[in-house]
Design a protein around this motif. Structure first.
Motif, PDB file in Angstrom:
ATOM      1  N   GLN A  39      25.261  -2.545  12.151  1.00 33.81           N
ATOM      2  CA  GLN A  39      26.596  -3.042  11.859  1.00 33.81           C
ATOM      3  C   GLN A  39      27.418  -3.009  13.139  1.00 33.81           C
ATOM      4  O   GLN A  39      27.637  -1.941  13.722  1.00 33.81           O
ATOM      5  CB  GLN A  39      27.274  -2.208  10.781  1.00 33.81           C
ATOM      6  CG  GLN A  39      28.610  -2.779  10.336  1.00 33.81           C
ATOM      7  CD  GLN A  39      29.119  -2.149   9.051  1.00 33.81           C
ATOM      8  OE1 GLN A  39      28.708  -1.050   8.674  1.00 33.81           O
ATOM      9  NE2 GLN A  39      30.014  -2.833   8.362  1.00 33.81           N
ATOM     10  N   GLU A  44      29.742  -7.461   9.099  1.00 28.14           N
ATOM     11  CA  GLU A  44      28.992  -6.876   7.989  1.00 28.14           C
ATOM     12  C   GLU A  44      27.665  -6.307   8.492  1.00 28.14           C
ATOM     13  O   GLU A  44      27.122  -6.753   9.505  1.00 28.14           O
ATOM     14  CB  GLU A  44      28.742  -7.934   6.915  1.00 28.14           C
ATOM     15  CG  GLU A  44      30.000  -8.387   6.198  1.00 28.14           C
ATOM     16  CD  GLU A  44      29.676  -9.295   5.033  1.00 28.14           C
ATOM     17  OE1 GLU A  44      30.608  -9.674   4.298  1.00 28.14           O
ATOM     18  OE2 GLU A  44      28.495  -9.645   4.852  1.00 28.14           O
ATOM     19  N   ARG A  45      27.161  -5.365   7.742  1.00 29.02           N
ATOM     20  CA  ARG A  45      25.854  -4.803   8.074  1.00 29.02           C
ATOM     21  C   ARG A  45      24.774  -5.866   7.858  1.00 29.02           C
ATOM     22  O   ARG A  45      24.824  -6.619   6.877  1.00 29.02           O
ATOM     23  CB  ARG A  45      25.581  -3.574   7.208  1.00 29.02           C
ATOM     24  CG  ARG A  45      24.316  -2.822   7.564  1.00 29.02           C
ATOM     25  CD  ARG A  45      24.297  -1.484   6.886  1.00 29.02           C
ATOM     26  NE  ARG A  45      24.394  -1.583   5.442  1.00 29.02           N
ATOM     27  CZ  ARG A  45      24.642  -0.560   4.644  1.00 29.02           C
ATOM     28  NH1 ARG A  45      24.818   0.654   5.159  1.00 29.02           N
ATOM     29  NH2 ARG A  45      24.703  -0.734   3.347  1.00 29.02           N
ATOM     30  N   GLU A  46      23.815  -5.910   8.765  1.00 26.10           N
ATOM     31  CA  GLU A  46      22.750  -6.896   8.667  1.00 26.10           C
ATOM     32  C   GLU A  46      21.386  -6.226   8.831  1.00 26.10           C
ATOM     33  O   GLU A  46      21.248  -5.216   9.518  1.00 26.10           O
ATOM     34  CB  GLU A  46      22.913  -7.970   9.746  1.00 26.10           C
ATOM     35  CG  GLU A  46      22.825  -7.461  11.167  1.00 26.10           C
ATOM     36  CD  GLU A  46      22.853  -8.575  12.205  1.00 26.10           C
ATOM     37  OE1 GLU A  46      22.699  -9.751  11.848  1.00 26.10           O
ATOM     38  OE2 GLU A  46      23.001  -8.241  13.402  1.00 26.10           O
ATOM     39  N   ALA A  61      14.706 -10.071  11.724  1.00 29.02           N
ATOM     40  CA  ALA A  61      15.779 -11.046  11.818  1.00 29.02           C
ATOM     41  C   ALA A  61      15.487 -11.983  12.985  1.00 29.02           C
ATOM     42  O   ALA A  61      14.897 -11.572  13.987  1.00 29.02           O
ATOM     43  CB  ALA A  61      17.110 -10.331  12.041  1.00 29.02           C
ATOM     44  N   LYS A 110      15.979  -9.330   2.783  1.00 28.46           N
ATOM     45  CA  LYS A 110      17.072  -9.633   1.856  1.00 28.46           C
ATOM     46  C   LYS A 110      17.150  -8.643   0.693  1.00 28.46           C
ATOM     47  O   LYS A 110      18.006  -8.778  -0.174  1.00 28.46           O
ATOM     48  CB  LYS A 110      16.921 -11.056   1.324  1.00 28.46           C
ATOM     49  CG  LYS A 110      17.037 -12.121   2.392  1.00 28.46           C
ATOM     50  CD  LYS A 110      16.944 -13.528   1.798  1.00 28.46           C
ATOM     51  CE  LYS A 110      17.079 -14.583   2.885  1.00 28.46           C
ATOM     52  NZ  LYS A 110      16.986 -15.957   2.339  1.00 28.46           N
TER      53      LYS A 110
END
Length: 126
Positions: A39, A44-46, A61, A110
């Motif tokens: 983050q 936002e946290r990813e 990612a 996800k």
């Protein structure tokens, strides 16, 4: 319940490398997918990378593909994130996370994770 403790964060220069480690404790850890999230300030946290409980299948990612490598060691119950060619955009708090994998291969970038570490700061200077 899984407990997670991250270590290895710090300050690194653009293009440098850093390795994060996460020590996991709890029962049946071999059935948990493990992941790294980050983050950045104001964002936002990813999800950064996830490794499955089965066959060590990995997901990354797009922003870190080819630069970061996630791995897990069942003997020591640790998950690591090797980060190379770091950029200022990689700056943020990095969190380790764990999620029970009901069936092999179900957990990915996800997915919702329910066990979290306290986070470790990574700062990349330009």
């Amino acid at each position: 319940q899984v407990q997670l403790v991250e270590s290895g964060g710090g300050l690194v220069q653009f293009g440098g490398s850093l390795t994060l480690s996460c020590a996991a404790s709890g029962e049946a850890l071999e059935y948990y997918a493990l992941g790294w999230f980050r983050q950045a300030p104001g964002k936002e946290r990813e999800a950064v990378a996830v490794i499955s409980s089965v066959n060590d299948r990995t997901y990354y990612a797009d922003s870190v593909k080819g630069r970061f490598t996630i791995s897990r060691d069942g003997a020591t119950n640790t998950v690591s994130l090797q980060m190379n060619s770091l950029k200022p955009d990689d700056t943020g708090v990095y969190y380790c996370a764990a999620q029970w994998e009901v069936a092999p291969g179900l957990i990915n970038l996800k997915s919702d994770f329910h066990s979290w570490g306290q986070g470790t700061q990574v700062t990349v200077s330009s």
